[in-house]
Design an enzyme around this catalytic site. Sequence first.
Site, PDB file in Angstrom:
ATOM      1  N   THR A   1       0.824  -1.214   0.000  1.00 31.53           N
ATOM      2  CA  THR A   1       0.000   0.000   0.000  1.00 31.53           C
ATOM      3  C   THR A   1       0.856   1.261   0.000  1.00 31.53           C
ATOM      4  OG1 THR A   1      -1.839  -1.064   1.070  1.00 31.53           O
ATOM      5  CG2 THR A   1      -1.683   1.283   1.415  1.00 31.53           C
TER       6      THR A   1
ATOM      7  N   LYS B   1       1.781  -8.010  13.101  1.00 30.45           N
ATOM      8  CA  LYS B   1       0.602  -7.219  12.711  1.00 30.45           C
ATOM      9  C   LYS B   1      -0.578  -7.759  13.519  1.00 30.45           C
ATOM     10  CE  LYS B   1      -2.115  -5.514   8.863  1.00 30.45           C
ATOM     11  NZ  LYS B   1      -2.312  -5.330   7.434  1.00 30.45           N
TER      12      LYS B   1
ATOM     13  N   THR C   1       1.990  -4.238   4.473  1.00 34.19           N
ATOM     14  CA  THR C   1       1.919  -4.524   5.910  1.00 34.19           C
ATOM     15  C   THR C   1       1.631  -5.992   6.217  1.00 34.19           C
ATOM     16  OG1 THR C   1      -0.428  -3.954   5.910  1.00 34.19           O
ATOM     17  CG2 THR C   1       1.111  -2.227   6.586  1.00 34.19           C
ATOM     18  N   ASP C   2       0.872  -6.664   5.339  1.00 29.93           N
ATOM     19  CA  ASP C   2       0.330  -7.986   5.712  1.00 29.93           C
ATOM     20  C   ASP C   2       1.382  -8.957   6.231  1.00 29.93           C
ATOM     21  OD1 ASP C   2      -1.870  -6.811   4.547  1.00 29.93           O
ATOM     22  OD2 ASP C   2      -2.548  -8.640   3.560  1.00 29.93           O
TER      23      ASP C   2
HETATM   24  N1  GLU Z   1      -2.174  -6.702   1.277  1.00 35.36           N
HETATM   25  C1  GLU Z   1      -1.269  -5.776   0.734  1.00 35.36           C
HETATM   26  C2  GLU Z   1       0.139  -5.969   1.246  1.00 35.36           C
HETATM   27  O1  GLU Z   1       0.383  -6.405   2.335  1.00 35.36           O
HETATM   28  C3  GLU Z   1      -1.694  -4.357   0.953  1.00 35.36           C
HETATM   29  C4  GLU Z   1      -1.808  -4.002   2.404  1.00 35.36           C
HETATM   30  C5  GLU Z   1      -0.700  -3.108   2.845  1.00 35.36           C
HETATM   31  O2  GLU Z   1       0.257  -2.771   2.211  1.00 35.36           O
HETATM   32  O3  GLU Z   1      -0.866  -2.699   3.966  1.00 35.36           O
HETATM   33  O4  GLU Z   1       1.053  -5.683   0.526  1.00 35.36           O
END
Ligand code: GLU
Length: 428
Positions: A88, A241, A163-164
């Site tokens: 993201t 997380k 983040t995932d």
């Molecule tokens: N699910 C995606 C990822 O982890 C987008 C969520 C994000 O970046 O927080 O890359």
Amino acid sequence: MPQPKEGDSVKIVTDEEELEGILMPRPGILEQGFTVLKLKNGYNIGIDEKKIKKIELSQPYKPKKQEKRKLTAKKGLPTVAIISTGGTISSRIDYRTGGVYADYTAEDFVAMCPELADVANLKAKKLMNVMSEDLMPEDWQKMAREISAELKDVDGIVITQGTDTLHFTAAALSFFLRLDKPVVITAAQRSIDRGSSDAFMNLICSVTAAARFDGAGVYSCMHGTSSDDYCLLIRGTKVRKMHTSRRDAFRPINELPIAKVFPDGRIDVLNKRYDKRGQVEPKSDESFEEKTALIQTYPGMDPKVVDFYLKEGYKGLVIAATALGHVPTNCNKEIVTNLKKAIDKGVAVVIATQTLYGRVHPLVYTNLRKLSVELGCIFAEDMTPETAYAKLGWVLGHTTKHDEVKKMMLQNISGEINPRINADSFLY
Ligand code: GLU
């Protein structure tokens, strides 16, 4: 006449009507056979392709040219390399089609957040552009090699990613790399082109930590609260997380955060259990056994799950067991029988806990002793299942001998085992 493409303005003529709008990407979940059009009133509609007589191009889509800014150096500032990998934090919304694209690179971060240039002289590199759920162990290896190549010439490194699975990357890099400087992983829960994005403060605090924190090693640096107060610097093997969408989703498990990093540059150390800069000879050792799996037990679990991994040639299995390390043993004896079969064939079985907080214990109950003493399962102390998975993959990249695997798994290599868990660290 060229075929209209996604983003083009078009006129669609059907048996019943003529519709004008923008041709949209078709969401994968939509039934095949429908064309999606964004109407002038902003609504998207699906049109049955069987009814379409023709699609006329009214105006082709011209994406705006992005200006790339050059990064210039200021005398006396530390140097930090930002390596972007996707997620993201690198995504922008295409307001024409509503799609989200992982697109921004480190140069763009500097252009969008000019304060970064006052914290450090920045070097920028786009290493890959993937959402973090798609990262593979080979991507962690690629990141480790890139970090080793860059780190000689800079004071610290910031990695940006989704983040995932940030906590998987942080753990894997913590085992792959012996570091004499900080490597700080950051991300964003809201995309950087939104006013409410957490990306800017996360980037400022991460660059601050990479430039000036006196510790070495791998850390995450993300919002500590849901406001823009400070970020938490958390050890790479102890971070997780813990929320789908909150800005302060990343929390330390089984220890206090290492420090609070404020956007004005202040760094308050909360936990002194870290190696100082310059103490170790940097080294990269990114061997990883990909036939390593992470599974979770639950009441009613099918014992054949264990058999599957044995048949598929897996070398290691981390089991996120319940609480102190229990797996169903009495109602379904086959799980234990299958685990024994796997261990006898040389598979390393490591037990971590679904509760995340606390430590597994190999001896306090008879059924735990059965797993540890009789079968030879390795109890992963206070490691999270994800950290135990990254560590086991790395350990098995070096040896598959049971005694050596056990010794390495129970040896504290990168702060992953905390001998004394501070009571204040629970739900910090
Ligand atoms: N699910 C995606 C990822 O982890 C987008 C969520 C994000 O970046 O927080 O890359």
